[in-house]
Design an enzyme around this catalytic site. Structure first.
Site, PDB file in Angstrom:
ATOM      1  CG  HIS A 111      -1.991   1.053   1.175  1.00 21.16           C
ATOM      2  ND1 HIS A 111      -3.057   1.094   2.043  1.00 21.16           N
ATOM      3  CD2 HIS A 111      -2.140   2.145   0.383  1.00 21.16           C
ATOM      4  CE1 HIS A 111      -3.825   2.145   1.786  1.00 21.16           C
ATOM      5  NE2 HIS A 111      -3.274   2.813   0.785  1.00 21.16           N
ATOM      6  CD1 TRP A 121       1.316   5.602   3.622  1.00 16.33           C
ATOM      7  CD2 TRP A 121      -0.206   5.050   5.164  1.00 16.33           C
ATOM      8  NE1 TRP A 121       0.296   4.953   2.980  1.00 16.33           N
ATOM      9  CE2 TRP A 121      -0.650   4.601   3.894  1.00 16.33           C
ATOM     10  CE3 TRP A 121      -1.006   4.814   6.272  1.00 16.33           C
ATOM     11  CZ2 TRP A 121      -1.852   3.922   3.720  1.00 16.33           C
ATOM     12  CZ3 TRP A 121      -2.211   4.150   6.115  1.00 16.33           C
ATOM     13  CH2 TRP A 121      -2.636   3.711   4.852  1.00 16.33           C
ATOM     14  CE1 TYR A 151      -3.355  11.400   6.493  1.00 16.28           C
ATOM     15  CE2 TYR A 151      -4.258  10.212   8.385  1.00 16.28           C
ATOM     16  CZ  TYR A 151      -4.395  10.695   7.094  1.00 16.28           C
ATOM     17  OH  TYR A 151      -5.577  10.497   6.407  1.00 16.28           O
ATOM     18  CD  GLU A 203      -0.085   5.206  -1.038  1.00 19.81           C
ATOM     19  OE1 GLU A 203       0.564   5.212   0.029  1.00 19.81           O
ATOM     20  OE2 GLU A 203      -1.331   5.340  -1.074  1.00 19.81           O
ATOM     21  CE  LYS A 226      -3.846  10.767   2.470  1.00 14.63           C
ATOM     22  NZ  LYS A 226      -5.080   9.928   2.485  1.00 14.63           N
ATOM     23  CG  HIS A 227       1.063   8.747   2.503  1.00 20.20           C
ATOM     24  ND1 HIS A 227       0.407   9.087   3.662  1.00 20.20           N
ATOM     25  CD2 HIS A 227       0.155   8.064   1.739  1.00 20.20           C
ATOM     26  CE1 HIS A 227      -0.832   8.622   3.625  1.00 20.20           C
ATOM     27  NE2 HIS A 227      -1.009   8.005   2.474  1.00 20.20           N
TER      28      HIS A 227
END
Length: 259
Positions: free
Chosen positions: A76, A79, A87, A134, A137-138
């Site tokens: 996934h 993070w 977060y 991914e 965003k992270h």
């Protein structure tokens, strides 16, 4: 928060210079006595992950549609978490990209890209969009891989490092194997206890609890939590307990096969 054990995940050396060569990473080196993330009130530096001091390697088990190999979970992401279940997200719009494949190819990371095409899959078939999501965003919220943390930085160097590090962690966290070793295997009829699933996976994570995710009683996600000593690429990953509750029932959990 409990002080984690000294169990750590090995670090694979990453590329420096425009073409990925497998040499030492371009991120700045950190002192051997660097502080463990989430264990200090210090602000973030290139050797101290903050505010996202917990780093989570998260995995999927998708069955409808079946995604990835039948005998492996899939990636996934990686993070940053603020040590408490909260977060930040999408931290730097100037470093958001939609061409992850092209970036990895330009860095010569073809082996990494091949692996991602098998084990980092989008259940709707949009792998490129998933990878971009991914990172955007992270990845942009991991402070120790910002451009200023690199020596002789070249554009998007941290992007390749982020995906390589995530894959390296995933390779050391074989959820399918951990469950199978405890007799927990995909089945259309057998159901399992949450405590048994947790025990099996925790045994492969230094005894630390993970966060388990279910959808309609079906096991479909696991989050592994780490503190980091040093930066997110070359630092030491130390397993620790989840700070987020499971979304699975206590019993009757389905672990369906990928048909």
């Amino acid at each position: 928060m409990m002080v984690p054990s000294t169990r750590s995940v090995g670090v694979l050396a990453l590329g420096a210079a425009q073409l990925f060569t497998g040499a030492l990473a371009g991120v700045q080196s950190c002192p051997i006595d660097s502080q463990l993330s989430c264990h200090s009130t210090s602000s973030g530096t290139c050797c101290y992950n903050s505010p996202g001091g917990l780093l989570l390697q998260t995995q999927f088990w998708d069955t409808n549609p079946a995604t990835g190999p039948s005998d492996s979970w899939t990636i996934h992401g990686l993070w940053p978490d603020n040590c408490d279940g909260t977060y930040e997200s999408s931290c730097d719009p100037s470093r958001e990209y939609s061409n992850i494949t092209a970036i990895l190819q330009s860095q010569g990371r073809t082996e990494l890209l091949d692996y991602m095409q098998t084990y980092w899959k989008d259940y709707q078939g949009d792998d490129e969009g998933f990878w971009s999501h991914e990172w955007n965003k992270h990845g942009t919220c991991i402070n120790t891989i910002e451009p200023d943390c690199y020596a002789n930085y070249y554009p998007q160097e941290e992007v390749g490092d982020f995906f390589q590090k995530t894959v390296d962690l995933f390779k050391g966290l074989d959820t399918y194997k951990a469950l199978s070793a405890a007799g927990i295997t995909p089945s259309s009829s057998t159901t399992y206890q949450l405590s048994d699933i947790q025990s099996a996976i925790s045994a492969a994570h230094g005894g630390h609890e993970v966060r388990l995710g279910c959808n309609n009683g079906e096991l479909n996600e696991v989050w592994y939590f780490f503190n980091v000593k040093g930066n997110a690429i070359t630092g030491e990953y130390v397993a620790t307990d989840t700070v987020t509750d499971s979304s699975c029932p206590s019993s009757g959990i389905k672990y369906l096969p990928k048909n």
